[in-house]
Scaffold this motif. Structure first.
Motif, PDB file in Angstrom:
ATOM      1  N   LEU A   1      -7.972   5.262  -1.921  1.00  0.00           N
ATOM      2  CA  LEU A   1      -9.318   4.929  -1.146  1.00  0.00           C
ATOM      3  C   LEU A   1     -10.629   5.409  -1.606  1.00  0.00           C
ATOM      4  O   LEU A   1     -11.517   4.657  -1.683  1.00  0.00           O
TER       5      LEU A   1
ATOM      6  N   SER B   1      -3.957   0.877  -1.378  1.00  0.00           N
ATOM      7  CA  SER B   1      -4.204   1.688  -0.185  1.00  0.00           C
ATOM      8  C   SER B   1      -4.543   1.090   0.935  1.00  0.00           C
ATOM      9  O   SER B   1      -4.339   1.328   2.038  1.00  0.00           O
ATOM     10  N   SER B   2      -5.234  -0.120   0.789  1.00  0.00           N
ATOM     11  CA  SER B   2      -5.706  -1.016   1.979  1.00  0.00           C
ATOM     12  C   SER B   2      -5.986  -2.743   1.786  1.00  0.00           C
ATOM     13  O   SER B   2      -6.746  -2.899   0.852  1.00  0.00           O
TER      14      SER B   2
ATOM     15  N   ARG C   1      -6.689  -4.639   3.694  1.00  0.00           N
ATOM     16  CA  ARG C   1      -7.943  -5.146   4.170  1.00  0.00           C
ATOM     17  C   ARG C   1      -9.241  -5.019   3.427  1.00  0.00           C
ATOM     18  O   ARG C   1     -10.007  -5.900   3.132  1.00  0.00           O
TER      19      ARG C   1
ATOM     20  N   PRO D   1       1.046  -1.188   0.062  1.00  0.00           N
ATOM     21  CA  PRO D   1       0.112   0.056   0.095  1.00  0.00           C
ATOM     22  C   PRO D   1       0.800   1.286  -0.242  1.00  0.00           C
ATOM     23  O   PRO D   1       1.922   1.107   0.394  1.00  0.00           O
TER      24      PRO D   1
ATOM     25  N   ARG E   1      -2.648   7.690  -0.631  1.00  0.00           N
ATOM     26  CA  ARG E   1      -3.395   6.505   0.005  1.00  0.00           C
ATOM     27  C   ARG E   1      -5.133   7.089   0.043  1.00  0.00           C
ATOM     28  O   ARG E   1      -5.929   6.399  -0.238  1.00  0.00           O
TER      29      ARG E   1
END
Length: 154
Positions: A28, A63-64, A66, A17, A24
């Motif tokens: 997102l 960026s993530s 998760r 990321p 970021r």
């Protein structure tokens, strides 16, 4: 092709990321915008779903981790994303819905166009897109072990 899944139902992605908070945040925002547009495409016949979700997956990968894992594991959208990422494949249902949607869109353009060149340009564009979609492979069938594991225990 080899199975590259690694993260909670999602394909392995070696990219890290973004370290920059601004980049970021922009990624997102782009990812969530594309998830929203993809969700709209799931219910509106003239709007695509998968291209927006592919962009969302790309943005979330940068960026993530998760959110990327969430998207690839999503019960509605995850299977199509994994099929594309792992096999470059489009499920038959997706192909049919895409061709039907493009046909309806072209019929609307034919009916509403005031310039005679517009249906030609739109038609040729849609024909190229349809050819691309139809020439993609279908995902391989799920293995018996995977199908058994996916069924709930009685």
């Amino acid at each position: 092709m080899t199975d590259r899944t690694a993260v909670a139902g999602g394909p392995a992605d070696p990219s890290q990321p973004s370290a920059s908070p601004v980049v970021r945040g922009l990624l997102l925002a782009l990812g969530w915008l594309c998830v929203g547009l993809g969700a709209l495409g799931a219910v509106l016949p003239v709007m695509p779903t998968t291209p927006f979700l592919l962009v969302a997956a790309w943005a979330f990968a940068r960026s993530s981790r998760r959110l990327r894992a969430w998207l690839y594991g999503h019960p509605r959208f995850g299977a199509a994303l994994r099929a594309w990422h792992e096999h470059g494949a489009i499920p038959r249902r997706g192909k049919v819905l895409s061709i039907v949607g493009m046909s309806l869109s072209f019929a609307w353009v034919l009916h509403r166009a005031e310039q005679p060149w517009l249906p030609v340009v739109v038609g040729l564009t849609l024909l190229c897109v349809a050819a691309f979609i139809l020439t993609r492979p279908e995902p391989p069938p799920r293995s018996a072990a995977a199908a058994t594991a996916a069924q709930p225990a009685e």
